[in-house]
Motif scaffolding. Sequence first.
Motif, PDB file in Angstrom:
ATOM      1  N   ARG A 246       1.304   8.007   8.872  1.00 58.50           N
ATOM      2  CA  ARG A 246       1.778   7.879   7.481  1.00 58.50           C
ATOM      3  C   ARG A 246       0.624   7.228   6.587  1.00 58.50           C
ATOM      4  O   ARG A 246       0.243   7.468   5.471  1.00 58.50           O
ATOM      5  CB  ARG A 246       3.103   7.295   7.479  1.00 58.50           C
ATOM      6  CG  ARG A 246       3.626   6.882   5.977  1.00 58.50           C
ATOM      7  CD  ARG A 246       5.070   6.099   6.093  1.00 58.50           C
ATOM      8  NE  ARG A 246       5.643   5.825   5.051  1.00 58.50           N
ATOM      9  CZ  ARG A 246       6.388   4.853   4.697  1.00 58.50           C
ATOM     10  NH1 ARG A 246       7.005   4.123   5.871  1.00 58.50           N
ATOM     11  NH2 ARG A 246       6.881   4.581   3.626  1.00 58.50           N
ATOM     12  N   LEU A 247      -0.100   5.911   7.051  1.00 61.84           N
ATOM     13  CA  LEU A 247      -0.926   5.345   6.381  1.00 61.84           C
ATOM     14  C   LEU A 247      -2.238   6.204   6.262  1.00 61.84           C
ATOM     15  O   LEU A 247      -2.970   6.200   5.120  1.00 61.84           O
ATOM     16  CB  LEU A 247      -1.502   4.062   7.203  1.00 61.84           C
ATOM     17  CG  LEU A 247      -0.431   2.876   7.538  1.00 61.84           C
ATOM     18  CD1 LEU A 247      -0.398   1.819   8.032  1.00 61.84           C
ATOM     19  CD2 LEU A 247      -0.550   2.257   5.780  1.00 61.84           C
ATOM     20  N   ASN A 248      -2.624   7.070   7.069  1.00 59.19           N
ATOM     21  CA  ASN A 248      -3.692   8.018   6.969  1.00 59.19           C
ATOM     22  C   ASN A 248      -3.319   9.043   5.850  1.00 59.19           C
ATOM     23  O   ASN A 248      -4.308   9.321   5.098  1.00 59.19           O
ATOM     24  CB  ASN A 248      -4.082   8.648   8.239  1.00 59.19           C
ATOM     25  CG  ASN A 248      -4.863   7.666   9.331  1.00 59.19           C
ATOM     26  OD1 ASN A 248      -5.267   6.591   8.760  1.00 59.19           O
ATOM     27  ND2 ASN A 248      -4.568   8.151  10.502  1.00 59.19           N
TER      28      ASN A 248
ATOM     29  N   VAL B 163       0.737   4.870  -8.130  1.00 62.63           N
ATOM     30  CA  VAL B 163       1.791   3.999  -7.938  1.00 62.63           C
ATOM     31  C   VAL B 163       2.711   4.243  -6.675  1.00 62.63           C
ATOM     32  O   VAL B 163       2.947   3.249  -5.855  1.00 62.63           O
ATOM     33  CB  VAL B 163       2.566   3.632  -9.217  1.00 62.63           C
ATOM     34  CG1 VAL B 163       3.653   2.754  -9.000  1.00 62.63           C
ATOM     35  CG2 VAL B 163       1.558   3.316 -10.135  1.00 62.63           C
ATOM     36  N   GLU B 164       3.038   5.509  -6.718  1.00 62.02           N
ATOM     37  CA  GLU B 164       4.058   5.982  -5.471  1.00 62.02           C
ATOM     38  C   GLU B 164       3.379   5.671  -4.261  1.00 62.02           C
ATOM     39  O   GLU B 164       4.019   5.267  -3.269  1.00 62.02           O
ATOM     40  CB  GLU B 164       4.464   7.354  -5.893  1.00 62.02           C
ATOM     41  CG  GLU B 164       5.659   7.815  -4.767  1.00 62.02           C
ATOM     42  CD  GLU B 164       6.087   9.083  -5.192  1.00 62.02           C
ATOM     43  OE1 GLU B 164       5.667  10.165  -4.335  1.00 62.02           O
ATOM     44  OE2 GLU B 164       6.332   9.494  -6.549  1.00 62.02           O
ATOM     45  N   GLU B 165       2.026   5.991  -4.255  1.00 63.08           N
ATOM     46  CA  GLU B 165       1.335   6.137  -2.929  1.00 63.08           C
ATOM     47  C   GLU B 165       1.169   4.728  -2.615  1.00 63.08           C
ATOM     48  O   GLU B 165       1.301   4.427  -1.224  1.00 63.08           O
ATOM     49  CB  GLU B 165       0.053   6.725  -3.207  1.00 63.08           C
ATOM     50  CG  GLU B 165       0.008   8.236  -3.413  1.00 63.08           C
ATOM     51  CD  GLU B 165       0.736   9.061  -2.170  1.00 63.08           C
ATOM     52  OE1 GLU B 165       0.757   8.665  -1.205  1.00 63.08           O
ATOM     53  OE2 GLU B 165       1.470  10.118  -2.493  1.00 63.08           O
ATOM     54  N   MET B 166       0.921   3.694  -3.322  1.00 58.93           N
ATOM     55  CA  MET B 166       0.815   2.412  -3.097  1.00 58.93           C
ATOM     56  C   MET B 166       1.977   1.653  -2.655  1.00 58.93           C
ATOM     57  O   MET B 166       1.933   0.863  -1.509  1.00 58.93           O
ATOM     58  CB  MET B 166       0.168   1.440  -4.287  1.00 58.93           C
ATOM     59  CG  MET B 166      -1.353   1.797  -4.722  1.00 58.93           C
ATOM     60  SD  MET B 166      -2.469   1.551  -3.425  1.00 58.93           S
ATOM     61  CE  MET B 166      -2.430  -0.326  -3.620  1.00 58.93           C
ATOM     62  N   ALA B 167       3.160   2.157  -3.350  1.00 56.62           N
ATOM     63  CA  ALA B 167       4.552   1.466  -2.674  1.00 56.62           C
ATOM     64  C   ALA B 167       4.714   2.142  -1.178  1.00 56.62           C
ATOM     65  O   ALA B 167       4.985   1.410  -0.314  1.00 56.62           O
ATOM     66  CB  ALA B 167       5.552   1.959  -3.565  1.00 56.62           C
ATOM     67  N   ASP B 168       4.275   3.610  -1.200  1.00 58.27           N
ATOM     68  CA  ASP B 168       4.445   3.871   0.309  1.00 58.27           C
ATOM     69  C   ASP B 168       3.843   3.235   1.448  1.00 58.27           C
ATOM     70  O   ASP B 168       3.993   3.244   2.469  1.00 58.27           O
ATOM     71  CB  ASP B 168       4.181   5.708   0.056  1.00 58.27           C
ATOM     72  CG  ASP B 168       4.648   6.412   1.315  1.00 58.27           C
ATOM     73  OD1 ASP B 168       5.549   5.783   2.050  1.00 58.27           O
ATOM     74  OD2 ASP B 168       4.080   7.182   1.620  1.00 58.27           O
ATOM     75  N   MET B 169       2.042   3.029   0.897  1.00 57.49           N
ATOM     76  CA  MET B 169       1.380   2.409   1.624  1.00 57.49           C
ATOM     77  C   MET B 169       1.877   0.908   2.315  1.00 57.49           C
ATOM     78  O   MET B 169       2.006   0.545   3.513  1.00 57.49           O
ATOM     79  CB  MET B 169      -0.008   2.234   1.141  1.00 57.49           C
ATOM     80  CG  MET B 169      -1.001   1.550   2.050  1.00 57.49           C
ATOM     81  SD  MET B 169      -2.544   1.025   1.130  1.00 57.49           S
ATOM     82  CE  MET B 169      -2.197   0.307  -0.235  1.00 57.49           C
ATOM     83  N   MET B 170       2.645   0.358   1.324  1.00 59.59           N
ATOM     84  CA  MET B 170       2.945  -1.010   1.438  1.00 59.59           C
ATOM     85  C   MET B 170       4.166  -0.981   2.412  1.00 59.59           C
ATOM     86  O   MET B 170       4.340  -1.682   3.292  1.00 59.59           O
ATOM     87  CB  MET B 170       3.645  -1.719   0.347  1.00 59.59           C
ATOM     88  CG  MET B 170       2.232  -2.228  -0.666  1.00 59.59           C
ATOM     89  SD  MET B 170       2.584  -2.867  -2.374  1.00 59.59           S
ATOM     90  CE  MET B 170       4.081  -3.863  -1.944  1.00 59.59           C
ATOM     91  N   SER B 171       4.959   0.004   2.368  1.00 55.38           N
ATOM     92  CA  SER B 171       6.200   0.265   3.167  1.00 55.38           C
ATOM     93  C   SER B 171       5.730   0.696   4.484  1.00 55.38           C
ATOM     94  O   SER B 171       6.421   0.057   5.460  1.00 55.38           O
ATOM     95  CB  SER B 171       7.099   1.522   2.582  1.00 55.38           C
ATOM     96  OG  SER B 171       8.080   1.871   3.569  1.00 55.38           O
ATOM     97  N   ALA B 172       4.802   1.411   4.811  1.00 56.59           N
ATOM     98  CA  ALA B 172       4.308   1.854   6.036  1.00 56.59           C
ATOM     99  C   ALA B 172       3.553   0.615   6.785  1.00 56.59           C
ATOM    100  O   ALA B 172       3.905   0.360   7.861  1.00 56.59           O
ATOM    101  CB  ALA B 172       3.331   2.953   5.847  1.00 56.59           C
ATOM    102  N   SER B 173       2.851  -0.240   5.821  1.00 52.46           N
ATOM    103  CA  SER B 173       2.229  -1.282   6.527  1.00 52.46           C
ATOM    104  C   SER B 173       3.220  -2.522   6.880  1.00 52.46           C
ATOM    105  O   SER B 173       3.171  -2.776   8.133  1.00 52.46           O
ATOM    106  CB  SER B 173       1.354  -1.775   5.265  1.00 52.46           C
ATOM    107  OG  SER B 173       0.606  -3.043   5.956  1.00 52.46           O
TER     108      SER B 173
END
Length: 150
Positions: free
Chosen positions: A20-22, A114-124
């Motif tokens: 997911r992060l990749n 913005v959506e991608e950054m939120a997804d990145m934070m969630s995955a992290s």
Amino acid sequence: MSLNNIFAISGSALSAQTVRLNTVASNIANADSIASSADQTYRARKPVFEQMMTDALRERGWNASDDVLEGGSGLGVHVAGIIESDAPLQPRYEPNSPMANEEGYVFYPNVNPVEEMADMMSASRSFQTNVEIMNSAKSMMQKMLTLGQA
């Protein structure tokens, strides 16, 4: 549930969150790429997670006891695939761009940073939570070994 199963479940989640992060990193890296046609434009990608059932775990070499498996519940997660977003692309009129088509349009990806950054934070955070679960299980195993020696 044995502590060994916790490592298998958290390990599968760590692998899934890594994908997911990749995927998020790829989307962010391509957010500003342009193309002269909609067919050549990068499209945002999203991993699809799927619950691993007991048979899939056994095929992967993970040992889960039969009493845990009786209910047929899932014991992990894996990435079933990566799909492309069907959100519309962003055509922009930029006739001076070397990538512009005959009508003067270039196409930008359907990536929302913005959506991608939120997804990145969630995955992290999910990744971090699973690391903490593994560390807790490791600590419990070490304490059980200490109690067994007493």
